[in-house]
Scaffold this active site. Structure first.
Site, short mmCIF file in Angstrom:
data_model
loop_
_atom_site.label_atom_id
_atom_site.label_comp_id
_atom_site.label_asym_id
_atom_site.label_seq_id
_atom_site.Cartn_x
_atom_site.Cartn_y
_atom_site.Cartn_z
N LYS A 61 11.68 -34.26 13.25
CA LYS A 61 11.69 -33.52 12.25
C LYS A 61 10.61 -33.75 11.13
O LYS A 61 10.15 -32.75 10.47
CB LYS A 61 13.10 -34.01 11.34
N LYS A 76 9.48 -34.22 -0.70
CA LYS A 76 10.19 -35.62 -0.08
C LYS A 76 9.88 -35.63 1.24
O LYS A 76 9.77 -36.86 1.81
CB LYS A 76 11.68 -35.27 -0.51
#
Length: 303
Positions: A171, A239
């Site tokens: 990811k 983030k």
């Protein structure tokens, strides 16, 4: 009927939980803001007033939370998932967190007799609504196989990519590629506009050639319409790139382009663009090119 506890009913979590209801699972939802469970109840799900209540009788627990500290608190903390779940329950963490968090959760779950997978997703809100997410799964392969009925209710591309933490690593790579591609699409659009080209026509022909990609197909129409309503917020991509850079540093890998794009996203966020869709990188390129000054109207930087 398999009972699924779903923790985190935000932009992504809510439609994922709805698709589980649609697939015939008995879904118990919990969200820190209780009102977010209303839509799940309206669609046939159930509501819990705490994490412990949600997971106590669940066969499967899915968490979809913003960041590593949230996962650590909800899963590992007092009154959390591991403390309240029954022996041999299956925990699927669909959050995007640091790979080390995925490994830590898996180890703690195993110590309590709970099976765990890290299974972050890609595809944005549209993919979540359509049940067409790409899901990259880390963990024991037999546990992965047992989770497939639940995963197939939420995604269309589901791949076991390795041991615990591997899903989060893939990811991270996904977020690196997406950020870089959005930046290049933004630069291409500003370049084309400056040269007086019909942008709609240019996007159509580019999408059909070697430059074609999912970002160009899915994001360019809204970028041309100057619609930056969040499908995936700048704050979240900021983030995620922090995770990418930290994990790369730990692995001794240099990411020169990724580091630069991370800086551009941080700059966009600092100028008040954190709540916009990440395709708002277009505004950054326009500003740097002196063509538009919409960044000046975004408001105060995030707290």
């Amino acid at each position: 009927m398999t009972v699924v506890a779903f923790i985190g009913l935000g932009v992504m979590g809510a439609p994922m939980a709805h698709n589980l209801v649609k697939a015939g699972f008995d879904v118990i939802g919990y969200n820190r803001s209780p009102a977010r469970a209303d839509a799940l109840v309206a669609r046939g799900g159930r509501r819990a007033d705490s994490v412990a209540e949600a997971v106590r009788d669940a066969d499967v627990i899915v968490t979809m939370l913003p960041d590593s500290p949230d996962v650590e608190a909800v899963v590992l903390g007092e009154g959390g998932v591991l403390e309240a779940a029954r022996h041999d329950a299956l925990l699927i963490d669909a959050s995007t967190v640091h790979p080390e968090t995925g490994r830590a959760v898996a180890a703690a779950a195993q110590a309590r007799g709970i099976r765990a997978l890290d299974a972050p997703v890609s595809g944005g809100e549209a993919g979540a609504v359509e049940g067409a997410l790409s899901i990259m799964v880390g963990g024991d392969e037999k546990v992965y196989e047992s989770a497939l009925p639940v995963l197939r209710a939420m995604g269309s591309t589901i791949v076991h990519v390795g041991p615990a933490g591997a899903g989060q690593t893939v990811k991270a790579a996904n977020q690196l590629i997406v950020a870089g591609t959005i930046e290049l699409v933004s630069e291409a659009l500003v370049f084309l506009d400056a040269r007086g080209v019909d942008l709609g026509a240019a996007v159509r022909v580019l999408a059909g050639g070697l430059a074609g990609n999912a970002v160009l197909q899915r994001k360019a129409p809204a970028m041309l319409a100057r619609d930056f309503a969040p499908g995936f917020r700048v704050d979240l991509h900021h983030k995620d790139l922090g995770i990418v850079l930290a994990a790369a540093r730990e692995a001794g890998v240099s990411l020169p382009l990724g580091t630069h794009v991370a800086g551009l996203i941080a700059s966009l966020r600092a100028q008040g663009g954190g709540s916009l869709d990440h395709s708002a990188l277009l505004l950054q390129v326009e500003s740097l090119s002196g063509r538009r000054n919409e960044l000046n109207a975004l408001g105060a930087p995030p707290a």
